[in-house]
Design a protein around this motif. Sequence first.
Motif, PDB file in Angstrom:
ATOM      1  N   GLY A  78      44.314  48.102  36.141  1.00 58.79           N
ATOM      2  CA  GLY A  78      44.437  47.946  37.583  1.00 58.79           C
ATOM      3  C   GLY A  78      45.183  46.681  37.955  1.00 58.79           C
ATOM      4  O   GLY A  78      45.387  45.790  37.140  1.00 58.79           O
ATOM      5  N   ASP A  79      45.612  46.607  39.200  1.00 57.25           N
ATOM      6  CA  ASP A  79      46.309  45.426  39.685  1.00 57.25           C
ATOM      7  C   ASP A  79      45.345  44.319  40.088  1.00 57.25           C
ATOM      8  O   ASP A  79      45.683  43.147  40.027  1.00 57.25           O
ATOM      9  N   LEU A  80      44.171  44.697  40.532  1.00 63.55           N
ATOM     10  CA  LEU A  80      43.166  43.736  40.960  1.00 63.55           C
ATOM     11  C   LEU A  80      41.849  44.055  40.285  1.00 63.55           C
ATOM     12  O   LEU A  80      41.536  45.214  40.042  1.00 63.55           O
ATOM     13  N   TRP A  81      41.069  43.010  39.981  1.00 68.79           N
ATOM     14  CA  TRP A  81      39.751  43.241  39.438  1.00 68.79           C
ATOM     15  C   TRP A  81      38.848  42.104  39.860  1.00 68.79           C
ATOM     16  O   TRP A  81      39.294  41.014  40.178  1.00 68.79           O
ATOM     17  N   LEU A  82      37.554  42.394  39.858  1.00 67.97           N
ATOM     18  CA  LEU A  82      36.546  41.411  40.240  1.00 67.97           C
ATOM     19  C   LEU A  82      35.406  41.446  39.234  1.00 67.97           C
ATOM     20  O   LEU A  82      35.099  42.490  38.675  1.00 67.97           O
ATOM     21  N   ARG A  83      34.785  40.304  39.049  1.00 68.71           N
ATOM     22  CA  ARG A  83      33.550  40.288  38.261  1.00 68.71           C
ATOM     23  C   ARG A  83      32.406  40.678  39.168  1.00 68.71           C
ATOM     24  O   ARG A  83      32.400  40.345  40.341  1.00 68.71           O
ATOM     25  N   LYS A  84      31.440  41.418  38.610  1.00 66.41           N
ATOM     26  CA  LYS A  84      30.292  41.833  39.403  1.00 66.41           C
ATOM     27  C   LYS A  84      29.129  40.899  39.116  1.00 66.41           C
ATOM     28  O   LYS A  84      28.976  40.482  37.985  1.00 66.41           O
ATOM     29  N   PRO A  85      28.333  40.577  40.073  1.00 65.52           N
ATOM     30  CA  PRO A  85      28.455  40.955  41.481  1.00 65.52           C
ATOM     31  C   PRO A  85      29.449  40.039  42.182  1.00 65.52           C
ATOM     32  O   PRO A  85      29.448  38.835  41.981  1.00 65.52           O
ATOM     33  N   ALA A  86      30.301  40.624  42.968  1.00 65.44           N
ATOM     34  CA  ALA A  86      31.322  39.870  43.694  1.00 65.44           C
ATOM     35  C   ALA A  86      30.778  39.484  45.069  1.00 65.44           C
ATOM     36  O   ALA A  86      30.207  40.328  45.753  1.00 65.44           O
ATOM     37  N   VAL A 146      34.835  37.468  48.835  1.00 65.61           N
ATOM     38  CA  VAL A 146      35.860  37.664  47.798  1.00 65.61           C
ATOM     39  C   VAL A 146      36.292  39.128  47.772  1.00 65.61           C
ATOM     40  O   VAL A 146      37.486  39.429  47.696  1.00 65.61           O
ATOM     41  N   LEU A 147      35.327  40.037  47.850  1.00 65.51           N
ATOM     42  CA  LEU A 147      35.642  41.462  47.863  1.00 65.51           C
ATOM     43  C   LEU A 147      36.540  41.810  49.055  1.00 65.51           C
ATOM     44  O   LEU A 147      37.555  42.502  48.902  1.00 65.51           O
ATOM     45  N   LEU A 148      36.183  41.328  50.231  1.00 55.50           N
ATOM     46  CA  LEU A 148      36.984  41.619  51.422  1.00 55.50           C
ATOM     47  C   LEU A 148      38.394  41.043  51.312  1.00 55.50           C
ATOM     48  O   LEU A 148      39.363  41.695  51.703  1.00 55.50           O
ATOM     49  N   GLU A 149      38.520  39.830  50.748  1.00 54.85           N
ATOM     50  CA  GLU A 149      39.838  39.223  50.584  1.00 54.85           C
ATOM     51  C   GLU A 149      40.691  40.031  49.612  1.00 54.85           C
ATOM     52  O   GLU A 149      41.878  40.282  49.861  1.00 54.85           O
ATOM     53  N   GLN A 150      40.110  40.492  48.516  1.00 56.92           N
ATOM     54  CA  GLN A 150      40.857  41.303  47.554  1.00 56.92           C
ATOM     55  C   GLN A 150      41.264  42.640  48.161  1.00 56.92           C
ATOM     56  O   GLN A 150      42.356  43.142  47.907  1.00 56.92           O
ATOM     57  N   MET A 151      40.363  43.225  48.970  1.00 53.68           N
ATOM     58  CA  MET A 151      40.707  44.481  49.641  1.00 53.68           C
ATOM     59  C   MET A 151      41.856  44.258  50.616  1.00 53.68           C
ATOM     60  O   MET A 151      42.772  45.069  50.704  1.00 53.68           O
ATOM     61  N   ARG A 152      41.815  43.145  51.364  1.00 50.91           N
ATOM     62  CA  ARG A 152      42.894  42.829  52.301  1.00 50.91           C
ATOM     63  C   ARG A 152      44.219  42.693  51.556  1.00 50.91           C
ATOM     64  O   ARG A 152      45.239  43.240  51.963  1.00 50.91           O
ATOM     65  N   ALA A 163      45.052  43.990  48.643  1.00 50.36           N
ATOM     66  CA  ALA A 163      45.469  45.298  48.130  1.00 50.36           C
ATOM     67  C   ALA A 163      46.105  46.130  49.234  1.00 50.36           C
ATOM     68  O   ALA A 163      47.117  46.802  49.009  1.00 50.36           O
ATOM     69  N   LEU A 164      45.518  46.086  50.408  1.00 47.39           N
ATOM     70  CA  LEU A 164      46.066  46.853  51.525  1.00 47.39           C
ATOM     71  C   LEU A 164      47.411  46.304  51.980  1.00 47.39           C
ATOM     72  O   LEU A 164      48.279  47.057  52.406  1.00 47.39           O
ATOM     73  N   MET A 165      47.587  45.008  51.878  1.00 46.16           N
ATOM     74  CA  MET A 165      48.854  44.386  52.285  1.00 46.16           C
ATOM     75  C   MET A 165      49.984  44.742  51.314  1.00 46.16           C
ATOM     76  O   MET A 165      51.139  44.724  51.682  1.00 46.16           O
ATOM     77  N   GLN A 166      49.647  45.090  50.069  1.00 49.79           N
ATOM     78  CA  GLN A 166      50.677  45.369  49.066  1.00 49.79           C
ATOM     79  C   GLN A 166      51.369  46.703  49.276  1.00 49.79           C
ATOM     80  O   GLN A 166      52.446  46.920  48.768  1.00 49.79           O
ATOM     81  N   SER A 167      50.762  47.629  49.997  1.00 53.04           N
ATOM     82  CA  SER A 167      51.396  48.940  50.181  1.00 53.04           C
ATOM     83  C   SER A 167      51.734  49.133  51.649  1.00 53.04           C
ATOM     84  O   SER A 167      50.928  49.649  52.407  1.00 53.04           O
TER      85      SER A 167
END
Length: 176
Positions: free
Chosen positions: A2-10, A14-20, A22-26
Amino acid sequence: GGDLWLRKPAPVAVLLEQMRRALMQSPKTPEKERKDASLFDASLGERQPLSILLVEDNLVNQKVAAMTLRRLGYRPELAANGAEAVSALQRKEYDLVLMDLHMPEMDGFEAAHRIRRLPLGRQPLIYAMTAAVTEADVARMREAGMDGVIPKPVRIERLVAALEEAFRQKERLRSP
């Protein structure tokens, strides 16, 4: 892979920032933006009013589902588990219950079973909202008295179809 990954529990931030990110990339094309916007008809709740109980223990899922319903013009009431859902239905009549299956205290299967046994004036439609939908789960949902399932991640078309079905049932029960 994958392009992005997180350690659990995130942490949520941090989760929201990574989602933002990812959404900005497409980037969306104007056609895609128009199509996405047309799926969210904010007047649906005015044209087809429903009393909705959203039963979800995961706070992020609860917020996303509630926000989606609000974008469609609905104001869902929230319950964090099956026990809260059963209590809510003893106090108020709902047209539609959107229920997660796997929750602490009382899962969605048991909650649906108990709701169906309540002496209500009118039973609501109960739709499971869950990520894992096996044939065994579907059989258990039916045994518990659920009317359908909306797989997660929730597709707006499927949610709207459930809302429209709940409104049709409400109207049928009103007609003499």
